[in-house]
Design a protein around this motif. Structure first.
Motif, mmCIF file in Angstrom:
data_model
loop_
_atom_site.group_PDB
_atom_site.id
_atom_site.type_symbol
_atom_site.label_atom_id
_atom_site.label_comp_id
_atom_site.label_asym_id
_atom_site.label_seq_id
_atom_site.Cartn_x
_atom_site.Cartn_y
_atom_site.Cartn_z
ATOM 1 N N ALA A 14 0.834 -1.208 0.000
ATOM 2 C CA ALA A 14 0.000 0.000 0.000
ATOM 3 C C ALA A 14 0.867 1.256 0.000
ATOM 4 O O ALA A 14 0.574 2.231 -0.704
ATOM 5 N N LEU A 15 1.952 1.212 0.755
ATOM 6 C CA LEU A 15 2.848 2.375 0.810
ATOM 7 C C LEU A 15 3.513 2.620 -0.539
ATOM 8 O O LEU A 15 3.587 3.767 -1.007
ATOM 9 N N VAL A 31 1.010 4.248 -2.807
ATOM 10 C CA VAL A 31 0.818 5.677 -2.487
ATOM 11 C C VAL A 31 1.991 6.504 -3.017
ATOM 12 O O VAL A 31 1.790 7.559 -3.648
ATOM 13 N N ILE A 32 3.202 6.028 -2.779
ATOM 14 C CA ILE A 32 4.385 6.783 -3.220
ATOM 15 C C ILE A 32 4.398 6.895 -4.749
ATOM 16 O O ILE A 32 4.665 7.960 -5.300
ATOM 17 N N MET A 55 1.640 9.322 -5.952
ATOM 18 C CA MET A 55 1.993 10.712 -5.624
ATOM 19 C C MET A 55 3.151 11.194 -6.491
ATOM 20 O O MET A 55 3.192 12.356 -6.893
ATOM 21 N N GLN A 115 1.480 11.360 -10.281
ATOM 22 C CA GLN A 115 0.269 12.149 -10.562
ATOM 23 C C GLN A 115 -0.036 13.234 -9.547
ATOM 24 O O GLN A 115 -0.900 14.072 -9.802
ATOM 25 N N ASP A 116 0.569 13.184 -8.375
ATOM 26 C CA ASP A 116 0.248 14.166 -7.329
ATOM 27 C C ASP A 116 -1.230 14.133 -6.945
ATOM 28 O O ASP A 116 -1.804 15.157 -6.576
ATOM 29 N N ILE A 173 -3.816 13.183 -4.460
ATOM 30 C CA ILE A 173 -3.939 12.781 -3.054
ATOM 31 C C ILE A 173 -5.120 11.832 -2.855
ATOM 32 O O ILE A 173 -5.025 10.835 -2.135
ATOM 33 N N VAL A 174 -6.250 12.151 -3.520
ATOM 34 C CA VAL A 174 -7.458 11.338 -3.325
ATOM 35 C C VAL A 174 -7.228 9.904 -3.816
ATOM 36 O O VAL A 174 -7.494 8.934 -3.097
ATOM 37 N N ALA A 209 -4.370 8.371 -4.389
ATOM 38 C CA ALA A 209 -3.314 7.713 -3.615
ATOM 39 C C ALA A 209 -3.867 7.196 -2.284
ATOM 40 O O ALA A 209 -3.674 6.022 -1.923
ATOM 41 N N THR A 210 -4.570 8.064 -1.563
ATOM 42 C CA THR A 210 -5.084 7.674 -0.242
ATOM 43 C C THR A 210 -6.140 6.583 -0.370
ATOM 44 O O THR A 210 -6.087 5.568 0.339
ATOM 45 N N ILE A 261 -5.803 2.702 0.901
ATOM 46 C CA ILE A 261 -6.716 2.151 1.914
ATOM 47 C C ILE A 261 -7.433 0.904 1.387
ATOM 48 O O ILE A 261 -7.638 -0.073 2.124
ATOM 49 N N LEU A 283 -5.116 -1.911 1.774
ATOM 50 C CA LEU A 283 -5.063 -2.363 3.174
ATOM 51 C C LEU A 283 -6.267 -3.252 3.499
ATOM 52 O O LEU A 283 -6.137 -4.272 4.192
ATOM 53 N N PHE A 284 -7.446 -2.842 2.992
ATOM 54 C CA PHE A 284 -8.682 -3.559 3.309
ATOM 55 C C PHE A 284 -8.721 -4.934 2.658
ATOM 56 O O PHE A 284 -9.034 -5.937 3.296
#
Lengths: 238, 108
Positions: B68-69, B72-73, B76, B79-80, B82-83, B85-86, B90, B93-94
């Motif tokens: 997951a990390l 995200v990296i 980001m 594409q920068d 945030i939505v 990536a987060t 998540i 993770l789920f």
């Protein structure tokens, strides 16, 4: 000494910019809010207690830390120490924006800094715009606060829906959100990557040696600070 | 009633502690900022603190959390966003752990 950014936009306009730009982080805040609401039910909180705590504290890490120790009779000292340790990064965040909030009254600063949040600080340091940064931080924090309160209430009210869900899997969501903020910093390309890398390496070594988080945080930060001071002195020599 | 009062006092004190951590750094910085070499130090503090919080979590994390990390990296970096990536992180993770168990039971 003047602040770095002159306040060309007023408090209200800057606050509105903060509200708009907070929306991506409202999603992650809402997730933590729902988790807190569910955890609060499990700890025997009433909905009023959950909302009072969330409204007054507005800090996921501090609230979860308190919740972990919530047994009667309440261990006040342990709860407050734990809350302080997990919130100590706020001191660093406040320090880092101390040059950016000039031109506002002392009362406004006392009131608005209560809503200071990690992503707002990241955006202020990254963008360095000619806005009223206190207004921006307030707008940003107010939007996050609203999403926090609504999601805590939702988590509390619909906690039965989450009984089957594996919420423990989301314990890593905090570091993920921080990673998004860290990437915003790194992509701003302001030449501080070396200091952050040193902090990360020190944190890595200490984590492998099983040090406690409250020891890792100050030590890793000090390591990064030492490097930035060395860089500063070397630039002066040149 | 006493128990309720106790709870109210504890909730109030928790809020006060968190509030003091939020404002104390700022006002301390106001006192110290005339020191020239302090400005670059102040600007690296949040990044250093975040690294100090992220890295130990990764060290003690699972393969799913590491995945997951990385997601995200990557998002980001490219594409920068945030939505995305987060949200994507998540979701990983789920569903990561059940998916991992399912793959192990079906493909091993």
């Amino acid at each position: 000494m003047q602040g770095i950014s002159p306040n060309k936009n007023g408090f209200a306009e800057s606050g509105w910019i903060g509200v708009r730009e907070s929306l991506p982080f409202c999603i992650s805040t809402s997730l933590f809010g729902v988790l807190f609401g569910v955890a609060a039910v499990a700890s025997g909180f009433s909905v009023a207690m959950s909302l009072v705590m969330s409204g007054a504290t507005f800090s996921a890490t501090a609230q979860f830390a308190a919740l972990q120790l919530w047994v009667h009779p309440l261990p006040l000292g342990s709860i407050l120490l734990s809350v302080f340790l997990v919130s100590s990064r706020n001191i660093l965040l406040g320090l880092s924006v101390s040059n950016y909030m000039d031109g506002n009254s002392l009362l406004a600063r006392f009131l608005c800094l209560g809503l200071l949040s990690d992503p707002a600080v990241v955006m202020i340091l990254r963008e360095k715009r000619s806005i009223n940064n206190l207004g921006y931080a307030f707008g940003y924090g107010a939007a996050l606060w609203c999403s926090w309160m609504i999601s805590v209430w939702l988590g509390f009210t619909f906690s039965n829906l989450f009984v089957e869900a594996n919420l423990n899997a989301l314990s890593f969501a905090g570091p993920l959100v921080m990673a998004t903020m860290m990437m915003l910093f790194i992509k701003s390309g302001r030449g501080q990557v070396g200091c952050w890398a040193v902090s990360g390496l020190v944190a890595l070594g200490m984590a492998l040696l099983d040090f406690q988080p409250y020891i890792i945080l100050p030590t890793a930060v000090i390591a990064g600070v030492i490097l930035v001071l060395i860089q500063f002195e070397m630039r002066k020599v040149k | 009633m006493n128990k309720l009062a106790d709870v109210g006092v504890v909730l109030l004190l928790i809020a006060v502690v968190v509030y003091l951590t939020r404002i104390s750094g700022y006002f301390l910085g106001q006192r110290l900022r005339h020191i020239g070499r302090l400005r670059p130090v102040l600007e690296v503090l949040p990044g250093c603190a975040m690294m100090a919080l992220i890295v130990p979590a990764v060290v003690h994390g699972s393969l799913v959390e590491f995945t997951a990390l990385v997601f995200v990296i990557t998002v980001m970096w490219r594409q920068d966003n945030i939505v995305f990536a987060t949200f994507g992180g998540i979701v990983i993770l789920f569903i990561g752990e059940p998916a991992f168990v399912w793959m192990q039971s079906n493909f091993s």
